[in-house]
Design a protein around this motif. Structure first.
Motif, PDB file in Angstrom:
ATOM      1  N   LEU A 192      18.097 -79.543 -23.623  1.00  0.00           N
ATOM      2  CA  LEU A 192      17.349 -80.728 -23.189  1.00  0.00           C
ATOM      3  C   LEU A 192      16.628 -81.381 -24.355  1.00  0.00           C
ATOM      4  O   LEU A 192      16.549 -82.606 -24.438  1.00  0.00           O
ATOM      5  N   THR A 193      16.079 -80.574 -25.263  1.00  0.00           N
ATOM      6  CA  THR A 193      15.297 -81.143 -26.371  1.00  0.00           C
ATOM      7  C   THR A 193      16.188 -81.867 -27.370  1.00  0.00           C
ATOM      8  O   THR A 193      15.811 -82.914 -27.908  1.00  0.00           O
ATOM      9  N   GLU A 194      17.398 -81.350 -27.630  1.00  0.00           N
ATOM     10  CA  GLU A 194      18.306 -81.986 -28.584  1.00  0.00           C
ATOM     11  C   GLU A 194      19.215 -83.013 -27.930  1.00  0.00           C
ATOM     12  O   GLU A 194      19.821 -83.837 -28.608  1.00  0.00           O
ATOM     13  N   GLY A 195      19.353 -82.962 -26.593  1.00  0.00           N
ATOM     14  CA  GLY A 195      20.245 -83.880 -25.897  1.00  0.00           C
ATOM     15  C   GLY A 195      21.699 -83.595 -26.227  1.00  0.00           C
ATOM     16  O   GLY A 195      22.482 -84.526 -26.455  1.00  0.00           O
ATOM     17  N   THR A 196      22.078 -82.307 -26.260  1.00  0.00           N
ATOM     18  CA  THR A 196      23.444 -81.936 -26.606  1.00  0.00           C
ATOM     19  C   THR A 196      24.018 -80.983 -25.570  1.00  0.00           C
ATOM     20  O   THR A 196      23.288 -80.273 -24.873  1.00  0.00           O
ATOM     21  N   THR A 197      25.360 -80.991 -25.470  1.00  0.00           N
ATOM     22  CA  THR A 197      26.102 -80.044 -24.644  1.00  0.00           C
ATOM     23  C   THR A 197      27.198 -79.436 -25.504  1.00  0.00           C
ATOM     24  O   THR A 197      27.959 -80.156 -26.152  1.00  0.00           O
ATOM     25  N   ARG A 198      27.273 -78.134 -25.514  1.00  0.00           N
ATOM     26  CA  ARG A 198      28.293 -77.427 -26.294  1.00  0.00           C
ATOM     27  C   ARG A 198      29.440 -77.064 -25.373  1.00  0.00           C
ATOM     28  O   ARG A 198      29.247 -76.413 -24.348  1.00  0.00           O
ATOM     29  N   VAL A 199      30.676 -77.496 -25.704  1.00  0.00           N
ATOM     30  CA  VAL A 199      31.854 -77.213 -24.890  1.00  0.00           C
ATOM     31  C   VAL A 199      32.930 -76.605 -25.779  1.00  0.00           C
ATOM     32  O   VAL A 199      32.818 -76.581 -27.009  1.00  0.00           O
ATOM     33  N   ASP A 209      38.757 -65.282 -15.107  1.00  0.00           N
ATOM     34  CA  ASP A 209      38.857 -63.886 -15.560  1.00  0.00           C
ATOM     35  C   ASP A 209      37.752 -63.028 -14.945  1.00  0.00           C
ATOM     36  O   ASP A 209      37.173 -62.156 -15.596  1.00  0.00           O
ATOM     37  N   GLY A 210      37.420 -63.325 -13.674  1.00  0.00           N
ATOM     38  CA  GLY A 210      36.426 -62.535 -12.966  1.00  0.00           C
ATOM     39  C   GLY A 210      34.989 -62.861 -13.318  1.00  0.00           C
ATOM     40  O   GLY A 210      34.080 -62.172 -12.889  1.00  0.00           O
ATOM     41  N   VAL A 211      34.758 -63.906 -14.125  1.00  0.00           N
ATOM     42  CA  VAL A 211      33.409 -64.267 -14.565  1.00  0.00           C
ATOM     43  C   VAL A 211      33.147 -65.730 -14.214  1.00  0.00           C
ATOM     44  O   VAL A 211      34.013 -66.588 -14.399  1.00  0.00           O
ATOM     45  N   GLN A 212      31.932 -66.028 -13.707  1.00  0.00           N
ATOM     46  CA  GLN A 212      31.552 -67.411 -13.418  1.00  0.00           C
ATOM     47  C   GLN A 212      31.300 -68.168 -14.715  1.00  0.00           C
ATOM     48  O   GLN A 212      30.607 -67.680 -15.606  1.00  0.00           O
ATOM     49  N   LYS A 213      31.873 -69.371 -14.814  1.00  0.00           N
ATOM     50  CA  LYS A 213      31.687 -70.209 -15.994  1.00  0.00           C
ATOM     51  C   LYS A 213      31.562 -71.661 -15.558  1.00  0.00           C
ATOM     52  O   LYS A 213      32.279 -72.104 -14.669  1.00  0.00           O
ATOM     53  N   PRO A 214      30.667 -72.441 -16.210  1.00  0.00           N
ATOM     54  CA  PRO A 214      30.550 -73.864 -15.871  1.00  0.00           C
ATOM     55  C   PRO A 214      31.582 -74.693 -16.640  1.00  0.00           C
ATOM     56  O   PRO A 214      31.912 -74.385 -17.790  1.00  0.00           O
ATOM     57  N   PHE A 215      32.089 -75.748 -15.997  1.00  0.00           N
ATOM     58  CA  PHE A 215      33.080 -76.623 -16.614  1.00  0.00           C
ATOM     59  C   PHE A 215      32.707 -78.079 -16.397  1.00  0.00           C
ATOM     60  O   PHE A 215      32.096 -78.444 -15.380  1.00  0.00           O
ATOM     61  N   LYS A 216      33.085 -78.907 -17.376  1.00  0.00           N
ATOM     62  CA  LYS A 216      33.078 -80.358 -17.221  1.00  0.00           C
ATOM     63  C   LYS A 216      34.531 -80.777 -17.356  1.00  0.00           C
ATOM     64  O   LYS A 216      35.097 -80.775 -18.459  1.00  0.00           O
ATOM     65  N   GLY A 217      35.150 -81.091 -16.240  1.00  0.00           N
ATOM     66  CA  GLY A 217      36.573 -81.347 -16.262  1.00  0.00           C
ATOM     67  C   GLY A 217      37.309 -80.073 -16.634  1.00  0.00           C
ATOM     68  O   GLY A 217      37.142 -79.021 -16.037  1.00  0.00           O
ATOM     69  N   GLU A 263      26.477 -88.816 -11.351  1.00  0.00           N
ATOM     70  CA  GLU A 263      27.791 -88.198 -11.305  1.00  0.00           C
ATOM     71  C   GLU A 263      28.243 -87.725 -12.678  1.00  0.00           C
ATOM     72  O   GLU A 263      28.940 -86.714 -12.810  1.00  0.00           O
ATOM     73  N   GLY A 264      27.852 -88.452 -13.725  1.00  0.00           N
ATOM     74  CA  GLY A 264      28.243 -88.074 -15.073  1.00  0.00           C
ATOM     75  C   GLY A 264      27.679 -86.732 -15.492  1.00  0.00           C
ATOM     76  O   GLY A 264      28.186 -86.116 -16.439  1.00  0.00           O
ATOM     77  N   PHE A 265      26.631 -86.243 -14.814  1.00  0.00           N
ATOM     78  CA  PHE A 265      26.029 -84.955 -15.146  1.00  0.00           C
ATOM     79  C   PHE A 265      26.494 -83.839 -14.214  1.00  0.00           C
ATOM     80  O   PHE A 265      25.966 -82.739 -14.265  1.00  0.00           O
ATOM     81  N   ASP A 266      27.465 -84.142 -13.332  1.00  0.00           N
ATOM     82  CA  ASP A 266      27.997 -83.119 -12.435  1.00  0.00           C
ATOM     83  C   ASP A 266      28.857 -82.129 -13.216  1.00  0.00           C
ATOM     84  O   ASP A 266      29.719 -82.527 -14.018  1.00  0.00           O
ATOM     85  N   LEU A 267      28.643 -80.842 -12.982  1.00  0.00           N
ATOM     86  CA  LEU A 267      29.466 -79.780 -13.537  1.00  0.00           C
ATOM     87  C   LEU A 267      30.042 -78.965 -12.386  1.00  0.00           C
ATOM     88  O   LEU A 267      29.570 -79.057 -11.255  1.00  0.00           O
ATOM     89  N   SER A 268      31.070 -78.176 -12.669  1.00  0.00           N
ATOM     90  CA  SER A 268      31.633 -77.280 -11.664  1.00  0.00           C
ATOM     91  C   SER A 268      31.473 -75.848 -12.140  1.00  0.00           C
ATOM     92  O   SER A 268      31.543 -75.570 -13.337  1.00  0.00           O
ATOM     93  N   CYS A 269      31.219 -74.948 -11.200  1.00  0.00           N
ATOM     94  CA  CYS A 269      31.059 -73.527 -11.525  1.00  0.00           C
ATOM     95  C   CYS A 269      32.282 -72.793 -10.998  1.00  0.00           C
ATOM     96  O   CYS A 269      32.472 -72.669  -9.780  1.00  0.00           O
ATOM     97  N   LYS A 270      33.133 -72.333 -11.906  1.00  0.00           N
ATOM     98  CA  LYS A 270      34.395 -71.705 -11.528  1.00  0.00           C
ATOM     99  C   LYS A 270      34.397 -70.237 -11.954  1.00  0.00           C
ATOM    100  O   LYS A 270      33.692 -69.834 -12.869  1.00  0.00           O
TER     101      LYS A 270
END
Length: 743
Positions: free
Chosen positions: A79-86, A62-70, A52-59
């Motif tokens: 995957l190689t660095e183990g990072t997420t840019r928000v 402004d007319g463009v699909q974007k992924p969100f975490k909360g 569940e901690g890796f669940d994202l939402s695709c919203k």
């Protein structure tokens, strides 16, 4: 006493329940949201993430699909660095000139007390708390998780003291954070504010952001440009890992449980920011280590890592460099150097021991070569379906088909001596051989494609059961060679091509004889199409593949190079089959070989009989080169007489010739569906043959053929026809010095 306004700032995007598992995600999971790739263990659809901690939402924003975490937009995942840019929100503390008081702005939604079991931590390496202002004093602390507290201070007396790009306390300061932080609090000082200096500095700002994404501008202090430039949000880096265990040592003890590194070529890497681990592909592999078979071998040789005069060999997870004879590879300098000592030593050693070991080496090589040859033959035999053939021959003892050894065929052809060659072409060479005191034709094919290799044994079983008087019998094959060798019955009296165009073309061949041969060939092709199971498409129907036996009966040859009627995507072939002049134009467009392709080629044969002309000429305009185009043009102009051979017009009625021309025209229809079947062609030829027998002279056609072909020629030409199933001729017209042609 110093007074602070306290704001609790724990990331809600981190406060997700974390319960990893090892379930493989569905292949139907979306792995793209807008322009952002969503690799597993993350997911934007139910059941598509590791936990569940890796669940994202695709919203859609402004007319463009974007992924969100909360509430936080996700920019990319590594995957190689183990990072997420928000994108993190900028917080401001500004003087309101209307009310004369300090007010706060910025989006606070999305922050609360956080969750220590979350996969995420703020990156202590890539993030810094950034403070902007001329009278800013901000307390940053994390009493619960790490006990950390820091102070961000930005001061200045006037704007002239500020320098673009400098963030060392004058108008701008950056503060490092410790490891293990998953939430933080910020407190703005209410005493130190901008009410006294609002004329040149109205706002102070604070945000945790990616340090590499920030460059200070003096305009950030005197205007609202900082907030406007980043549109209220700035990049922030999150370190993520599997937090359910402390380290790889613990995780690897439970590989059958919740261990996340599923790829066989993956490795566990301890998290550098708090407890936990992540997965990486091992050296020489790349891909997704969280999926089974997700890590694929990297072909390092594509990047030419070896010396220019060396050789690179890719192996699983790595590569090896080697050098040519007399050179040695030096890994440290990545060069090929001449190995003088080794060269001299080996030369002297060989010279000194040559007399002693020559015989031993010679014998050993012979033994090794024999073993190697035997192994190679066994591999070829298995590859071409030899076991399947043997099993079928055992179960059907009456099957008239033989699997010959290479040694038998070598003996039968005097080691494939040139004097035994009956004909050769681009697809193989045919030899006359003697097997069990019986003459046979042995064809060494030049090449067999990969599909035929896999199904060769099965196809040989099917072809061996073809038994028709107008089809050359396939007697057996040899499978212990790289390209299988086919063994046919021996057919003596040449080809229909020779009869029409070859050295015997001056003979006064009866048109009814040619018509009979065409009818017999049509019957043979009709059998392949309609009665063979599964149906067989010849693929190279032409006059040089219609042989004549002792009684000048037609026998369709070279169907051993044909294909079984396909029922799936294998019907789309990439290599052009057939011979120029006979090729179905619809096949050239669709690459789909059908039984109607054979019908088209047979239509060209009918034209050769009617006109006595070659199907393709190398001279003249494009329309004058193709016999089929010349014929169709004449038919369109209602001028059939212009293309008919003179001796044909003198022998038969126009009713018969017109009927045969109409049949050829139908066979040559550009649309395959409009062409008749081979059975319909054979039936029509049978009807037309009856027209050629005049009511006042009902002579037996076969007797007529014997008088014309079997007896002594009145024209002074001696009939010396010979031939066998080979395929297209190498040169057109046929060389009168050769009576045998192979494709």
């Amino acid at each position: 006493m110093q007074v602070f306004l306290q704001l609790g700032l724990g990331l809600v995007l981190l406060a997700s329940q974390y319960a990893p598992g090892t379930a493989v995600p569905s292949s139907g999971c979306r792995r793209q949201c807008g322009t952002v790739e969503i690799p597993y263990p993350f997911g934007i659809d139910p059941g598509c993430s590791l936990a569940e901690g890796f669940d994202l939402s695709c919203k859609v924003q402004d007319g463009v699909q974007k992924p969100f975490k909360g509430a936080f937009e996700v920019l990319d995942i590594s995957l190689t660095e183990g990072t997420t840019r928000v994108l993190n929100y900028i917080l401001g503390y500004c003087y309101n000139t209307s009310t004369g008081s300090m007010e706060y702005f910025g989006r606070y939604a999305g922050f609360n007390e956080g969750d220590p079991s979350s996969p995420y931590r703020f990156s202590d390496v890539q993030n810094k708390f950034t403070v902007i202002g001329c009278n800013a004093l901000i307390l940053i602390y994390d009493f619960d998780a790490t006990g950390y507290q820091g102070l961000g201070v930005a001061t200045c007396r006037n704007l002239s003291d500020l320098v673009d790009g400098s963030c060392s306390g004058m108008g701008c300061s950056q503060t490092a954070i410790p490891k293990r932080m998953y939430y933080y609090d910020i407190a703005f000082s209410e005493i130190v504010n901008t009410s006294e200096i609002w004329e040149f500095n109205r706002c102070s700002y604070v945000v945790l952001m990616e340090a590499a994404a920030f460059k200070f501008s003096t305009a950030y202090v005197s205007t609202n440009k900082f907030n406007e430039t980043y549109d209220g949000r700035v990049p922030m880096i999150l370190d993520w890992a599997m937090r359910d265990v402390k380290s790889c040592d613990v995780a690897e003890q439970n590989k059958t449980g919740t261990y996340a590194c599923l790829s066989s070529n993956s490795k566990c890497v301890n998290s550098t920011n708090d407890q936990g681990y992540m997965c990486n592909c091992t050296n020489g592999y790349e891909g997704n280590p969280y999926l089974r078979d997700g890590c694929k071998d990297v072909n390092e040789c594509n990047h030419n890592p070896c010396p220019s005069d060396g050789f690179c060999r890719n192996i699983g997870g790595e590569y090896q460099c080697s050098c040519g004879l007399g050179k040695k590879y030096i890994q440290k300098s990545n060069t090929c150097n001449t190995n003088i000592v080794l060269t001299i030593g080996v030369t002297m050693g060989i010279f000194g021991l040559m007399v002693i070991i020559m015989f031993t080496v010679f014998c050993g090589q012979i033994i090794m070569q024999k073993r190697k040859l035997k192994k190679v033959k066994q591999e070829y035999f298995h590859q071409h379906g030899g076991l399947l053939l043997f099993d079928k021959m055992k179960s059907e003892k009456g099957l008239a088909f033989n699997v010959f050894s290479e040694a038998e065929l070598i003996h039968a052809t005097d080691n494939f001596d040139n004097s035994r060659i009956l004909g050769k072409g681009g697809h193989g060479t045919v030899y006359k051989g003697i097997l069990k005191n019986m003459p046979v034709a042995i064809k060494r094919c030049a090449v067999v494609d990969e599909r035929q290799k896999k199904e060769f044994g099965q196809e040989m079983l099917i072809l061996s059961q073809i038994n028709h008087k107008n089809i050359v019998k396939l007697l057996g094959c040899c499978l212990e060679v790289e390209v299988p060798i086919l063994v046919y019955e021996f057919v003596l009296n040449g080809t229909l091509f020779e009869l029409i165009h070859g050295r015997n073309q001056a003979l006064q061949i009866s048109f009814s004889t040619l018509l009979r041969i065409a009818h017999e060939a049509a019957e043979g092709l009709s059998f392949l199409h309609s009665y063979a199971s599964p149906p067989i498409i010849h693929g190279d129907v032409k006059t040089s593949n219609i042989l004549l036996d002792d009684n000048y009966m037609a026998k369709v040859s070279d169907f051993g190079a044909s294909i079984l009627a396909p029922s799936d995507k294998e019907q789309f072939v990439t290599m052009v089959q057939g011979t120029c002049g006979y090729l179905d134009p619809e096949y050239m467009q669709t690459c789909q070989l059908t039984d109607k392709s054979d019908v088209y080629s047979f239509g060209v044969i009918l034209l050769e009989i009617l006109t006595g002309q070659l199907p393709l000429k190398l001279e003249g305009s494009e329309k004058q080169r193709s016999l089929s185009l010349i014929f169709l043009s004449a038919m369109k102009e209602n001028n059939l007489d212009a293309v008919l051979a003179s001796h044909v017009k003198g022998q038969e009625s126009m009713e018969l010739l017109t009927g045969l021309a109409d049949l050829a025209k139908k066979c040559l229809d550009m649309c395959g569906e409009n062409r008749p079947s081979m059975k319909e062609v054979a039936d029509e030829l049978n009807r037309l043959r009856k027209l050629s027998v005049h009511p006042w002279a009902r002579l037996d056609i076969e007797t007529n053929a014997e008088n014309l072909l079997g007896g002594e020629s009145t024209s002074g030409y001696e009939i010396e026809l010979s031939g066998y199933p080979t395929g297209e001729s190498e040169d057109l017209p046929i060389n009168p010095g050769s009576s045998y042609y192979a494709r």
